[in-house]
Design a protein around this motif. Structure first.
Motif, mmCIF file in Angstrom:
data_model
loop_
_atom_site.group_PDB
_atom_site.id
_atom_site.type_symbol
_atom_site.label_atom_id
_atom_site.label_comp_id
_atom_site.label_asym_id
_atom_site.label_seq_id
_atom_site.Cartn_x
_atom_site.Cartn_y
_atom_site.Cartn_z
ATOM 1 N N ASN A 87 0.820 -1.211 0.000
ATOM 2 C CA ASN A 87 0.000 0.000 0.000
ATOM 3 C C ASN A 87 0.850 1.256 0.000
ATOM 4 O O ASN A 87 0.561 2.224 -0.716
ATOM 5 N N ILE A 88 1.922 1.248 0.810
ATOM 6 C CA ILE A 88 2.790 2.427 0.867
ATOM 7 C C ILE A 88 3.521 2.610 -0.459
ATOM 8 O O ILE A 88 3.634 3.731 -0.973
ATOM 9 N N ALA A 89 4.026 1.515 -1.037
ATOM 10 C CA ALA A 89 4.734 1.615 -2.314
ATOM 11 C C ALA A 89 3.814 2.132 -3.414
ATOM 12 O O ALA A 89 4.227 2.926 -4.271
ATOM 13 N N TYR A 90 2.573 1.701 -3.419
ATOM 14 C CA TYR A 90 1.626 2.120 -4.449
ATOM 15 C C TYR A 90 1.266 3.602 -4.313
ATOM 16 O O TYR A 90 1.197 4.327 -5.311
ATOM 17 N N THR A 111 4.239 11.615 -8.587
ATOM 18 C CA THR A 111 4.852 10.645 -9.496
ATOM 19 C C THR A 111 4.755 9.213 -8.966
ATOM 20 O O THR A 111 5.620 8.385 -9.222
ATOM 21 N N THR A 112 3.711 8.908 -8.216
ATOM 22 C CA THR A 112 3.526 7.560 -7.693
ATOM 23 C C THR A 112 2.634 6.745 -8.633
ATOM 24 O O THR A 112 1.999 7.291 -9.542
ATOM 25 N N TYR A 113 2.557 5.448 -8.396
ATOM 26 C CA TYR A 113 1.670 4.607 -9.195
ATOM 27 C C TYR A 113 0.220 5.063 -9.081
ATOM 28 O O TYR A 113 -0.535 5.034 -10.060
ATOM 29 N N THR A 128 3.704 -7.809 1.299
ATOM 30 C CA THR A 128 5.108 -7.485 1.041
ATOM 31 C C THR A 128 5.446 -7.455 -0.450
ATOM 32 O O THR A 128 6.608 -7.327 -0.814
ATOM 33 N N GLU A 129 4.431 -7.569 -1.300
ATOM 34 C CA GLU A 129 4.653 -7.532 -2.750
ATOM 35 C C GLU A 129 3.562 -6.715 -3.427
ATOM 36 O O GLU A 129 2.389 -6.814 -3.079
ATOM 37 N N LEU A 130 3.977 -5.896 -4.390
ATOM 38 C CA LEU A 130 3.055 -5.104 -5.203
ATOM 39 C C LEU A 130 3.260 -5.487 -6.663
ATOM 40 O O LEU A 130 4.391 -5.475 -7.164
ATOM 41 N N ILE A 131 2.175 -5.822 -7.345
ATOM 42 C CA ILE A 131 2.234 -6.179 -8.766
ATOM 43 C C ILE A 131 1.401 -5.177 -9.549
ATOM 44 O O ILE A 131 0.205 -5.019 -9.290
ATOM 45 N N ILE A 132 2.031 -4.507 -10.501
ATOM 46 C CA ILE A 132 1.356 -3.535 -11.359
ATOM 47 C C ILE A 132 1.291 -4.108 -12.769
ATOM 48 O O ILE A 132 2.328 -4.357 -13.404
ATOM 49 N N THR A 133 0.094 -4.335 -13.270
ATOM 50 C CA THR A 133 -0.093 -4.878 -14.619
ATOM 51 C C THR A 133 -0.822 -3.848 -15.471
ATOM 52 O O THR A 133 -1.833 -3.284 -15.046
ATOM 53 N N ARG A 182 8.108 6.465 5.972
ATOM 54 C CA ARG A 182 7.030 7.043 6.781
ATOM 55 C C ARG A 182 5.741 6.951 5.971
ATOM 56 O O ARG A 182 5.727 7.302 4.790
ATOM 57 N N PRO A 183 4.652 6.514 6.590
ATOM 58 C CA PRO A 183 3.415 6.249 5.836
ATOM 59 C C PRO A 183 2.851 7.456 5.097
ATOM 60 O O PRO A 183 2.233 7.300 4.050
ATOM 61 N N ASN A 184 3.041 8.661 5.604
ATOM 62 C CA ASN A 184 2.372 9.832 5.027
ATOM 63 C C ASN A 184 3.300 10.741 4.237
ATOM 64 O O ASN A 184 2.919 11.858 3.892
ATOM 65 N N ALA A 185 4.515 10.279 3.954
ATOM 66 C CA ALA A 185 5.476 11.099 3.211
ATOM 67 C C ALA A 185 5.749 10.482 1.847
ATOM 68 O O ALA A 185 5.679 9.263 1.677
ATOM 69 N N ILE A 186 6.056 11.327 0.857
ATOM 70 C CA ILE A 186 6.489 10.821 -0.434
ATOM 71 C C ILE A 186 7.886 10.229 -0.273
ATOM 72 O O ILE A 186 8.793 10.876 0.247
#
Length: 220
Positions: A87-90, A111-113, A128-133, A182-186
């Motif tokens: 969630n944070i990575a996305y 500039t995030t997903y 622990t994994e993010l998949i973007i298709t 940090r959850p709320n920072a870019i």
């Protein structure tokens, strides 16, 4: 005990007492060098070991020598759970790690997903994994380890990124360091190593060859 050793132990005791009484956990520089405050790395994926083999020796030396292993059922001392990674990575990870040269230094805001979806994009969150298709490609980001890269008391992530074209024989990968999560920072990622493949023709980039490939010097 000599007067010199007594002074050293007195300074160490004073620093520990100051930390406990003030709640300040920033480690003084002279104590960081002792390695006394090093925390073990939390190994999230066994792929961690193959990923770090590609790093130059000077970067491998920055990795913690003590490790513990993580499973999704266990609690950790980390303030940010590894299960929050996808969630944070996305939502918060800037994609500027994908760009080279001057483009890499452009503003990371927006500039995030989540802010820059590709055509037909779908996101699969597996903790622990993010998949973007998308229509033409698939991207995977996988959390390898939680560590303190600079020994500053921050939560840092070591992350594997891979790209696969769905229309031609093109793949690439990056080993990423995401500092001070940090959850709320870019968040921004430093590229530690890279690989580019066209069919069976692959090239690995580390050290000086990495900076030539990226057209800038990563801040390790």
């Amino acid at each position: 005990m000599t007067q010199k050793n007594l002074k050293k132990h007195t300074l160490l005791f004073f620093a520990l007492l100051l930390t406990m009484t003030t709640g300040c956990f920033r480690t003084p520089d002279f104590l960081q060098s002792t390695g006394f405050f090093n925390e073990p790395a939390i190994i999230v994926s066994s792929s961690y070991y193959s990923a770090i083999k590609k790093l130059p020796q000077e970067l491998q030396q920055k990795l913690p020598t003590e490790v513990v292993f993580y499973t999704s059922q266990q609690a950790t001392d980390a303030s940010i759970s590894p299960q929050q990674f996808s969630n944070i990575a996305y939502n918060k990870l800037s994609l500027n790690f994908l760009w080279t040269g001057a483009q890499h230094d452009l503003s990371v805001v927006g500039t995030t997903y989540s802010n820059m979806p590709s055509a037909g994009q779908t996101a699969t969150h597996n903790g622990t994994e993010l998949i973007i298709t998308s229509e033409f490609s698939q991207e995977n980001l996988s959390l390898l380890a939680v560590l303190d890269w600079d020994e500053t008391g921050s939560t840092d992530w070591l992350v594997s990124y891979s790209y696969k074209s769905l229309v031609q024989e093109e793949t690439s990968s990056r080993l990423l360091l995401i500092r001070n999560v940090r959850p709320n920072a870019i968040l921004t990622a430093t590229v530690l190593s890279a690989s580019e493949c066209y069919g069976n023709n692959c090239k690995d980039f580390t050290g000086s060859s990495l900076s030539e490939f990226l057209e800038y010097q990563p801040k390790y």
